[in-house]
Design an enzyme around this catalytic site. Structure first.
Site, PDB file in Angstrom:
ATOM      1  N   CYS A 175      39.620  19.410  68.576  1.00 33.90           N
ATOM      2  CA  CYS A 175      39.090  19.712  67.032  1.00 33.90           C
ATOM      3  C   CYS A 175      40.252  20.379  66.272  1.00 33.90           C
ATOM      4  CB  CYS A 175      37.945  19.889  66.907  1.00 33.90           C
ATOM      5  SG  CYS A 175      36.465  18.818  67.832  1.00 33.90           S
ATOM      6  N   CYS A 206      23.989  19.942  62.885  1.00 36.06           N
ATOM      7  CA  CYS A 206      25.432  19.210  63.268  1.00 36.06           C
ATOM      8  C   CYS A 206      26.057  18.648  62.261  1.00 36.06           C
ATOM      9  CB  CYS A 206      24.846  18.120  64.231  1.00 36.06           C
ATOM     10  SG  CYS A 206      23.644  18.675  65.761  1.00 36.06           S
ATOM     11  N   LYS A 260      30.151  20.259  57.948  1.00 32.26           N
ATOM     12  CA  LYS A 260      28.733  19.780  58.034  1.00 32.26           C
ATOM     13  C   LYS A 260      28.583  18.726  56.868  1.00 32.26           C
ATOM     14  CE  LYS A 260      24.430  19.699  58.453  1.00 32.26           C
ATOM     15  NZ  LYS A 260      24.533  18.416  58.111  1.00 32.26           N
ATOM     16  N   HIS A 310      33.705  15.414  59.458  1.00 27.73           N
ATOM     17  CA  HIS A 310      34.383  15.870  60.601  1.00 27.73           C
ATOM     18  C   HIS A 310      35.464  14.947  61.497  1.00 27.73           C
ATOM     19  CE1 HIS A 310      36.332  18.246  63.612  1.00 27.73           C
ATOM     20  NE2 HIS A 310      35.220  18.409  64.397  1.00 27.73           N
TER      21      HIS A 310
END
Lengths: 495, 400
Positions: B88, B213, B340, B344
């Site tokens: 990531c 998440c 958030k 992402h």
């Protein structure tokens, strides 16, 4: 004095309530309500005949690094996961036995557990082996709403046979081989096909088992009345008593089949009953263990002075105590592949196993063997060419180091509802071992709320994944709560 | 220590696509969206680009491998395109490659583009990345939230924080990011939530609920970098300068050596320490104006506040509850909504973080503009707590 040196057993922790199963099926099979009593041992989704046999064998051999004395391994089952891959080889690798040992699978009949034990005894008596290990596991499937579903139970037993088996001396062996087909399962069949019970009882068991018993007793030089423990697995009520009467065995010698508490574990069950008898037997007792299946196999033992030292940590007795009732019959169906259920797209992950990788890392994956640095003493998993010790990364300084029998504690964990699991939520976490080393691993046999940081765990050999596309099964070790260790502090506090 | 990257490279232009469920766009469309904005911002033509870095993480969906997807999508003039992948943190790697090329003199102007097209999987959440042939035989079958949730259990145990207290603190992390996301038109999620909503959301991986998440989003971001001299020659003023670029990568000590306690990121502490030294920052709690950190999960952001030495160890959760990282707090964190709420898209995220810091430093952040920021820090993490790559970058005002 050839005989049994040690034994072990295993029954999965889950026990399906027969009442729950019968209630769920009462609409279609009301006749089964008569069987709505007691419980049957139910393998978790990640257990099969092999994993249970490994656990029984570990119970038999006890913890410790020294297993080089075992020079033969036999795996017995009619539900071995592989038709062509030595299942005994998987057990051997999981137990980290020597590569030089003899290995064989014995199968084909419900009596094959006792057959394997008889062969081990004969082999040791003949000098072909000194310490022969027999491990039998059974995980039989049955159709939903069948009587077998209620009668069967999952489980395993293991015996170590040696030239000076101090737990029980081998006295006699009798066998009958006859193609009496009480039931069968074809090579590619999923389920048994059963003939009428009355015929099996009257024409099969009652006629074919006594000659085997007589032959075994004759070889032992004993009268039937000398038998103090008669082990005979059967799902038919009172079958052991009927046989005892016919053979002249005292009625009080007939042992419980454990049908009400764990069900019948197929070819492993004769061994399970033998193990259970040894756990309560006194030196001098005579044990007769017989099992039916295309004839019969019968073995006679005299319990030795060393029976106490051969007694396993868990055994059948301990396995029966470590239980958790499962009243969810649907879970049983799911675990046994009897329901087409929506596993979701995450379950589409390809579980192809690189067999080259598996073999390169055989002791790591199947044996849970890591490394210990000769220079720093640092213990790690996996074993690597360059040591993990931050200040002393020695190259090629590691010796193999076994983790499977070490006590450990949970350092971090989560209960994961997102990832695919046969038993969600999937628990996993970092597990720290006493003496060093840690592994990020699955935690099984737990429910939400069971796991917390600091929880004492022990290692168990389990199914990691099933590659449904290719039929391969991947095995690895998982952490399960060490419930005995967890119970200790509380017991001490109570004192 | 090497002289470092401080003030050797300036950001000439940046661009970022709208993040979200971009059903109408493929990865090439997303790249074009970010690229066009960045090129316009820089005021250059494609012929002025000397080299390109391209970051994308997941091969199973998206562009596939190699440098060609970017070169073809953007019709680059047959220049070098290097595809980088570091979980990531891939976006930060693309930026690092471009910056280093300029600093080395190998390129006058270099571009970094990161993209991820995740919403072609058919289900919510991240697709499973190829873990090689050994890992799946031993590693738990887990998810990203399950992996990061491990932090919570260790943090609670180490600092004696109750389940309830930690659950509420991480809920506040998400509430704050949702509040910030409302002010960002490019954000995937632009809706405020309450602490109670967060705490009562469905459980994903204990103790992380749905709102703990980050969003799984499609998107792309781009940065164009050059030397300060070239930027000035092009008439650019008030340059945004690269002050520090650090990457620390786990070597297995966390997962294999019995020392790390599971409650923090070993690599983040190393990368942050090095980045502060490289940037000449001695008191981060007072000198860092704002941060974009890798808040893939609320608990990750909370422990990161300590790993970046902004909060004292064991005190991060208290700072969070005190509003220290809120938009009106001392060190606003995730002012753009963060992973958030901005979203992402993995390969783009590191560049998206820099995009926000860049806009803020230029005073172009619109309704969420902070007052006179000097240093902006980004923290871009790949992997999980026990094994990861951690990238920390600091950009800031010229002369700071």
């Amino acid at each position: 004095m050839v005989g049994i040196a040690a034994w072990g057993a295993y029954a999965p922790r889950l026990r399906l309530s027969r009442k729950a199963a019968c209630a769920a099926n009462a609409w279609v099979a009301p006749n089964l309500m008569a069987k709505a009593k007691g419980e049957r041992a139910m393998a978790n989704w990640d257990e099969d005949a092999l994993t249970m046999a490994v656990e029984a064998a570990r119970d038999c051999l006890g913890p410790g690094d020294g297993r080089s004395h075992v020079d033969a391994i036999t795996f017995a089952s009619t539900t071995a996961p592989f038709a062509d891959r030595l299942n005994a080889g998987v057990v051997s690798a999981a137990l980290t036995l020597e590569k030089s040992i003899a290995g064989a699978d014995v199968t084909g009949s419900q009596r094959c557990g006792l057959t394997a034990l008889a062969q081990a005894l004969t082999s040791v008596r003949g000098g072909a082996a000194k310490n022969a290990l027999v491990a039998a596991g059974e995980h039989r499937r049955a159709r939903a709403a069948s009587a077998q579903e209620l009668d069967f139970g999952d489980g395993a037993a293991a015996f170590l046979v040696s030239a000076d088996g101090p737990a029980a001396e081998f006295l006699g062996h009798g066998v009958v081989t006859d193609d009496f087909v009480d039931h069968f399962r074809s090579a590619d069949g999923e389920f048994d096909y059963n003939w009428e019970e009355r015929w099996i009882r009257d024409e099969g068991i009652v006629k074919l088992v006594p000659p085997a018993i007589a032959a075994a007793l004759k070889q032992a030089g004993l009268e039937a009345s000398a038998v103090t423990h008669f082990c005979f697995p059967s799902t038919f009520n009172g079958m052991g008593a009927t046989l005892a009467k016919r053979c002249g065995i005292a009625p009080e010698a007939v042992r419980d089949t454990l049908g009400s508490v764990m069900g019948e574990a197929g070819s492993a069950h004769g061994l399970i009953l033998l193990a259970h008898a040894l756990e309560s037997a006194k030196p001098g007792d005579i044990i007769l263990a017989a099992q039916f299946g295309q004839g019969a196999e019968a073995l006679v033992f005299r319990v030795g002075e060393g029976v106490a030292s051969g007694r396993p940590r868990r055994g059948v007795t301990g396995s029966l105590t470590d239980r958790k009732e499962e009243a969810n019959y649907l879970k049983f169906l799911f675990f046994n592949g009897l329901v087409e259920w929506d596993k979701g797209m995450r379950a589409e992950k390809d579980n192809k196993t690189a067999l080259t990788t598996l073999y390169r890392n055989e002791d790591m994956i199947l044996g849970l063997v890591g490394g210990k640095c000769r220079e720093t003493g640092v213990v790690q998993f996996p074993r690597t060419r360059i040591s993990v010790a931050p200040n002393n990364p020695g190259v090629d300084t590691q010796d193999p180091y076994k983790f499977a029998d070490r006590t450990a504690r949970v350092l971090t964990y989560s209960a994961d509802y997102l990832t695919f699991s046969m038993a969600p939520p999937n628990h996993y976490g970092m597990v720290d071992f006493e003496g060093g080393g840690r592994i990020f691993m699955d935690i099984t046999d737990v429910d939400p709320g069971d796991v917390d940081t600091g929880l004492a765990v022990k290692m168990m050999f389990r199914l990691k994944e099933v590659d449904e596309k290719r039929g391969f099964r991947r095995y690895f070790w998982k952490a399960v709560p060490d419930r005995a260790a967890a119970a200790k502090p509380a017991a001490l506090a109570a004192e | 220590m090497a002289a470092g990257i401080k003030d050797k490279v300036a950001i000439l232009g940046m661009g970022c696509s709208k993040f979200g469920e971009r059903w109408d766009c493929g990865p090439d469309d997303l790249m074009v969206e970010a690229y066009v904005e960045a090129m316009k911002d820089a005021g250059i033509e494609a012929s002025q680009l000397d080299a390109a870095w391209f970051s994308t993480h997941i091969d199973e969906v998206g562009t596939g491998k190699g440098g060609t997807p970017m070169s073809i999508a953007l019709r680059l003039p047959n220049i070098a395109v290097t595809r980088v992948e570091n979980f990531c943190a891939s976006g930060s790697e693309a930026f690092r490659g471009a910056v280093y090329a300029v600093a080395a003199g190998a390129a006058d102007i270099a571009i970094a583009v990161g993209v991820e097209k995740l919403k072609d999987t058919g289900y919510g959440g991240l697709p499973t990345a190829n873990p090689g042939t050994l890992q799946p035989q031993v590693m738990p079958n887990g998810s990203a939230p399950g992996n990061f949730a491990q932090l919570a259990s260790a943090y609670r145990a180490k600092h004696g924080v109750s389940r309830e207290e930690l659950k509420r603190a991480i809920a506040h992390v998400s509430v704050k990011s949702h509040a910030n996301g409302v002010k960002n038109a490019k954000a995937h999620l632009q809706k405020a939530v309450t602490e109670e909503q967060v705490m009562n959301a469905p459980m994903i991986a204990e103790p992380l609920g749905l709102f703990d998440c980050c969003g799984v989003s499609d998107g792309a971001a781009a940065a164009i970098v050059t030397t300060p001299e070239i930027a000035r020659a092009m008439g650019k003023r008030n340059l945004v300068m690269v002050k520090a670029l650090q990457l620390s990568v786990s070597n297995g000590s966390e997962s294999q050596y019995n020392q790390w306690d599971g409650s923090y990121f070993h690599t983040a502490r190393i990368a942050a320490g090095k980045a502060y030294r490289e940037a000449g920052i001695t008191d981060p709690r007072n000198q860092i104006s704002m941060m974009e950190v890798h808040d893939c999960f609320s608990i990750t952001e909370l422990v990161t506040m300590e790993d970046l030495f902004i909060s004292a160890e064991g005190q991060g959760w208290r700072d969070v509850m005190d509003g220290f990282y809120d938009a009106d707090g001392k060190v606003p964190c995730q002012i753009d909504g963060g992973l958030k709420c901005f979203g992402h898209p993995i390969g783009a995220s590191g560049l998206r973080m820099l995009y926000e810091m860049y806009l803020q430093l230029q005073g172009r952040a619109g309704p969420r503009q902070l007052h006179d920021p000097v240093f902006g820090m980004t923290h871009n993490l790949g992997g999980g707590p026990s094994s990861n790559v951690c990238s920390v970058a600091i950009i800031g005002q010229e002369g700071a």
